[in-house]
Design a protein around this motif. Structure first.
Motif, PDB file in Angstrom:
ATOM      1  N   MET A   1       0.834  -1.200   0.000  1.00 29.29           N
ATOM      2  CA  MET A   1       0.000   0.000   0.000  1.00 29.29           C
ATOM      3  C   MET A   1       0.873   1.257   0.000  1.00 29.29           C
ATOM      4  O   MET A   1       0.488   2.293  -0.533  1.00 29.29           O
ATOM      5  CB  MET A   1      -0.916   0.001   1.232  1.00 29.29           C
ATOM      6  CG  MET A   1      -2.086   0.953   1.135  1.00 29.29           C
ATOM      7  SD  MET A   1      -3.054   1.019   2.679  1.00 29.29           S
ATOM      8  CE  MET A   1      -3.661  -0.660   2.794  1.00 29.29           C
TER       9      MET A   1
ATOM     10  N   LEU B   1       1.163   2.902  -3.279  1.00 29.63           N
ATOM     11  CA  LEU B   1      -0.047   3.367  -3.950  1.00 29.63           C
ATOM     12  C   LEU B   1       0.092   4.793  -4.491  1.00 29.63           C
ATOM     13  O   LEU B   1      -0.337   5.061  -5.630  1.00 29.63           O
ATOM     14  CB  LEU B   1      -1.245   3.241  -2.997  1.00 29.63           C
ATOM     15  CG  LEU B   1      -2.639   3.471  -3.566  1.00 29.63           C
ATOM     16  CD1 LEU B   1      -2.889   2.674  -4.831  1.00 29.63           C
ATOM     17  CD2 LEU B   1      -3.700   3.147  -2.517  1.00 29.63           C
TER      18      LEU B   1
ATOM     19  N   LYS C   1      -9.866  -5.690  -8.666  1.00 31.80           N
ATOM     20  CA  LYS C   1      -9.532  -5.298  -7.289  1.00 31.80           C
ATOM     21  C   LYS C   1      -8.155  -5.834  -6.893  1.00 31.80           C
ATOM     22  O   LYS C   1      -7.759  -6.922  -7.309  1.00 31.80           O
ATOM     23  CB  LYS C   1     -10.595  -5.821  -6.324  1.00 31.80           C
ATOM     24  CG  LYS C   1     -11.972  -5.229  -6.580  1.00 31.80           C
ATOM     25  CD  LYS C   1     -12.922  -5.528  -5.432  1.00 31.80           C
ATOM     26  CE  LYS C   1     -14.245  -4.792  -5.639  1.00 31.80           C
ATOM     27  NZ  LYS C   1     -15.046  -4.755  -4.415  1.00 31.80           N
TER      28      LYS C   1
ATOM     29  N   PHE D   1      -4.148  -4.317  -1.583  1.00 29.17           N
ATOM     30  CA  PHE D   1      -3.016  -3.544  -1.041  1.00 29.17           C
ATOM     31  C   PHE D   1      -2.911  -3.729   0.481  1.00 29.17           C
ATOM     32  O   PHE D   1      -3.923  -3.744   1.184  1.00 29.17           O
ATOM     33  CB  PHE D   1      -3.218  -2.050  -1.326  1.00 29.17           C
ATOM     34  CG  PHE D   1      -3.068  -1.667  -2.765  1.00 29.17           C
ATOM     35  CD1 PHE D   1      -1.813  -1.503  -3.331  1.00 29.17           C
ATOM     36  CD2 PHE D   1      -4.189  -1.456  -3.568  1.00 29.17           C
ATOM     37  CE1 PHE D   1      -1.669  -1.131  -4.660  1.00 29.17           C
ATOM     38  CE2 PHE D   1      -4.057  -1.088  -4.895  1.00 29.17           C
ATOM     39  CZ  PHE D   1      -2.793  -0.930  -5.448  1.00 29.17           C
TER      40      PHE D   1
ATOM     41  N   VAL E   1      -9.519  -3.555  -3.194  1.00 35.31           N
ATOM     42  CA  VAL E   1     -10.281  -2.425  -3.740  1.00 35.31           C
ATOM     43  C   VAL E   1      -9.876  -2.207  -5.201  1.00 35.31           C
ATOM     44  O   VAL E   1      -8.768  -2.551  -5.606  1.00 35.31           O
ATOM     45  CB  VAL E   1     -10.044  -1.105  -2.955  1.00 35.31           C
ATOM     46  CG1 VAL E   1     -10.567  -1.196  -1.544  1.00 35.31           C
ATOM     47  CG2 VAL E   1      -8.567  -0.718  -2.957  1.00 35.31           C
TER      48      VAL E   1
ATOM     49  N   ILE F   1     -11.074   3.636  -5.478  1.00 35.56           N
ATOM     50  CA  ILE F   1     -10.069   4.573  -4.963  1.00 35.56           C
ATOM     51  C   ILE F   1     -10.364   5.989  -5.458  1.00 35.56           C
ATOM     52  O   ILE F   1     -10.234   6.957  -4.699  1.00 35.56           O
ATOM     53  CB  ILE F   1      -8.644   4.102  -5.357  1.00 35.56           C
ATOM     54  CG1 ILE F   1      -8.275   2.863  -4.534  1.00 35.56           C
ATOM     55  CG2 ILE F   1      -7.613   5.213  -5.148  1.00 35.56           C
ATOM     56  CD1 ILE F   1      -6.998   2.166  -4.965  1.00 35.56           C
TER      57      ILE F   1
ATOM     58  N   THR G   1      -4.774  -2.255   8.081  1.00 40.35           N
ATOM     59  CA  THR G   1      -5.162  -0.879   7.736  1.00 40.35           C
ATOM     60  C   THR G   1      -5.830  -0.863   6.364  1.00 40.35           C
ATOM     61  O   THR G   1      -5.350  -1.491   5.419  1.00 40.35           O
ATOM     62  CB  THR G   1      -3.919   0.026   7.722  1.00 40.35           C
ATOM     63  OG1 THR G   1      -3.342   0.021   9.023  1.00 40.35           O
ATOM     64  CG2 THR G   1      -4.266   1.452   7.342  1.00 40.35           C
ATOM     65  N   SER G   2      -6.929  -0.141   6.253  1.00 43.88           N
ATOM     66  CA  SER G   2      -7.666  -0.079   4.990  1.00 43.88           C
ATOM     67  C   SER G   2      -7.064   0.978   4.066  1.00 43.88           C
ATOM     68  O   SER G   2      -6.398   1.913   4.521  1.00 43.88           O
ATOM     69  CB  SER G   2      -9.141   0.260   5.248  1.00 43.88           C
ATOM     70  OG  SER G   2      -9.245   1.594   5.734  1.00 43.88           O
ATOM     71  N   VAL G   3      -7.347   0.838   2.778  1.00 40.79           N
ATOM     72  CA  VAL G   3      -6.916   1.839   1.801  1.00 40.79           C
ATOM     73  C   VAL G   3      -7.539   3.193   2.126  1.00 40.79           C
ATOM     74  O   VAL G   3      -6.879   4.233   2.021  1.00 40.79           O
ATOM     75  CB  VAL G   3      -7.272   1.379   0.363  1.00 40.79           C
ATOM     76  CG1 VAL G   3      -7.141   2.521  -0.631  1.00 40.79           C
ATOM     77  CG2 VAL G   3      -6.360   0.232  -0.069  1.00 40.79           C
ATOM     78  N   THR G   4      -8.791   3.188   2.560  1.00 44.46           N
ATOM     79  CA  THR G   4      -9.467   4.450   2.910  1.00 44.46           C
ATOM     80  C   THR G   4      -8.716   5.182   4.019  1.00 44.46           C
ATOM     81  O   THR G   4      -8.446   6.385   3.913  1.00 44.46           O
ATOM     82  CB  THR G   4     -10.927   4.185   3.352  1.00 44.46           C
ATOM     83  OG1 THR G   4     -11.615   3.535   2.286  1.00 44.46           O
ATOM     84  CG2 THR G   4     -11.644   5.475   3.700  1.00 44.46           C
TER      85      THR G   4
ATOM     86  N   PHE H   1      -5.601   4.843   4.902  1.00 46.17           N
ATOM     87  CA  PHE H   1      -4.289   5.244   4.392  1.00 46.17           C
ATOM     88  C   PHE H   1      -4.401   6.518   3.551  1.00 46.17           C
ATOM     89  O   PHE H   1      -3.621   7.462   3.715  1.00 46.17           O
ATOM     90  CB  PHE H   1      -3.705   4.096   3.556  1.00 46.17           C
ATOM     91  CG  PHE H   1      -2.393   4.395   2.894  1.00 46.17           C
ATOM     92  CD1 PHE H   1      -1.221   4.481   3.624  1.00 46.17           C
ATOM     93  CD2 PHE H   1      -2.322   4.589   1.515  1.00 46.17           C
ATOM     94  CE1 PHE H   1       0.004   4.749   3.010  1.00 46.17           C
ATOM     95  CE2 PHE H   1      -1.108   4.854   0.879  1.00 46.17           C
ATOM     96  CZ  PHE H   1       0.053   4.941   1.643  1.00 46.17           C
ATOM     97  N   LEU H   2      -5.384   6.555   2.651  1.00 49.54           N
ATOM     98  CA  LEU H   2      -5.554   7.719   1.780  1.00 49.54           C
ATOM     99  C   LEU H   2      -5.975   8.954   2.568  1.00 49.54           C
ATOM    100  O   LEU H   2      -5.572  10.075   2.248  1.00 49.54           O
ATOM    101  CB  LEU H   2      -6.565   7.403   0.668  1.00 49.54           C
ATOM    102  CG  LEU H   2      -6.114   6.358  -0.360  1.00 49.54           C
ATOM    103  CD1 LEU H   2      -7.250   6.036  -1.328  1.00 49.54           C
ATOM    104  CD2 LEU H   2      -4.885   6.810  -1.121  1.00 49.54           C
TER     105      LEU H   2
END
Length: 289
Positions: free
Chosen positions: A148, A151, A172, A175, A206, A211, A278-281, A283-284
């Protein structure tokens, strides 16, 4: 006597594995860091772990480094051209030195076909896995998905203004943070029952469509997503100045995502860590909010 050795110890993944072991109470004298350049190992020296020289292309240096080691973590090398030969050297030397258990950071995939868009990394992973299984040592194979941490590289510097441009379709990708992948490795090293097993190390999968929507919500801007065919993608980004190596890498992994190769429905990460990755959300949000 040191019982755990980590290769690639001055790299992000190797260093994170050592840090995680120390955080979990493993004494530094029980850990050895294999390094090719001791001048890059100052941080590791400060942690109190053993530092030993080893070069993947110097077989005798590996045999010496692996003596008295019970468990070896082979972090896959970064030299894609020489990686197969280098890693087969590591496996052979580990066997000769009497290593009992080897953990290897391989790659997630659904198929192992020669026409895979990630064949440029897959070939060396499959050859290394085969050598490990045939070595007689017990092993744990970690089928790592994409970091991730990388990303933002896929998205580009000006993603909020320019949108996402990748040949990933609606596929999908699972990550996961490199530090949490390393924590999973640490937990395997300090617990029992992982002999001759393969684990999928992936986060919640995802798509880049999703994203784009997440980034739109975070930033308040409409972030677009365009998915060209792979040839158009590579031609467009190299014309814009991206080095061909990166274009092929981002293009290959994106295409693998579009073909479902990196969509992990059954990740072992939550069980190995004892919590959700940890989710991509999340992290972003940290990066772009």
């Amino acid at each position: 006597m040191s019982t755990i050795l980590v290769t690639g110890a001055t790299g992000h993944y190797g260093q994170a594995t050592i840090t995680s072991l120390l955080n979990k109470g493993v004494k530094p004298q029980m850990i050895t860091a294999l390094v090719r350049d001791e001048s890059k190992a100052e941080t590791l020296k400060e942690l109190g772990v053993n530092i030993v020289y080893g070069n993947y292309e110097d077989y005798n240096s590996l045999v010496r480094a692996f003596s008295d080691i019970e468990k070896l973590v082979l972090v896959s090398g970064s030299d894609l051209e020489k990686r197969t030969e280098q890693q087969l050297n590591v496996v052979k030397a580990a066997k000769e030195a009497g290593v009992q258990h080897i953990l290897y950071t391989s790659v997630e995939r659904k198929t192992e076909r020669e026409t895979s868009p990630i064949q440029f990394v897959l070939g060396s992973h499959l050859a290394t896995e085969k050598a490990i299984k045939e070595s007689g040592m017990t092993y744990t194979l970690l089928r790592n998905n994409l970091y991730m941490d990388l990303l933002p590289w896929f998205l580009g510097e000006n993603v909020l203004e320019n949108g996402i441009y990748l040949p990933a379709g609606s596929g999908k990708i699972g990550f996961a943070l490199r530090a949490e992948m390393a924590e999973s490795v640490a937990n395997i090293l300090i617990t029992e029952g992982h002999e001759n097993k393969s684990y999928t190390i992936s986060g919640e999968a995802v798509s880049f469509e999703e994203i784009a929507k997440i980034l739109s919500e975070i930033s308040g801007k409409e972030v677009s997503y365009t998915s060209p065919d792979p040839e158009t993608y590579i031609r467009t980004v190299t014309t814009a100045g991206m080095p061909e190596m990166f274009a092929n890498m981002f293009g290959g992994f994106s295409q693998a995502g579009s073909e479902g190769e990196l969509n992990s429905e059954n990740s072992d990460m939550e069980r190995l860590m004892g919590r959700k990755p940890t989710s991509v959300t999340a992290f972003l949000k940290q990066l772009y909010q």
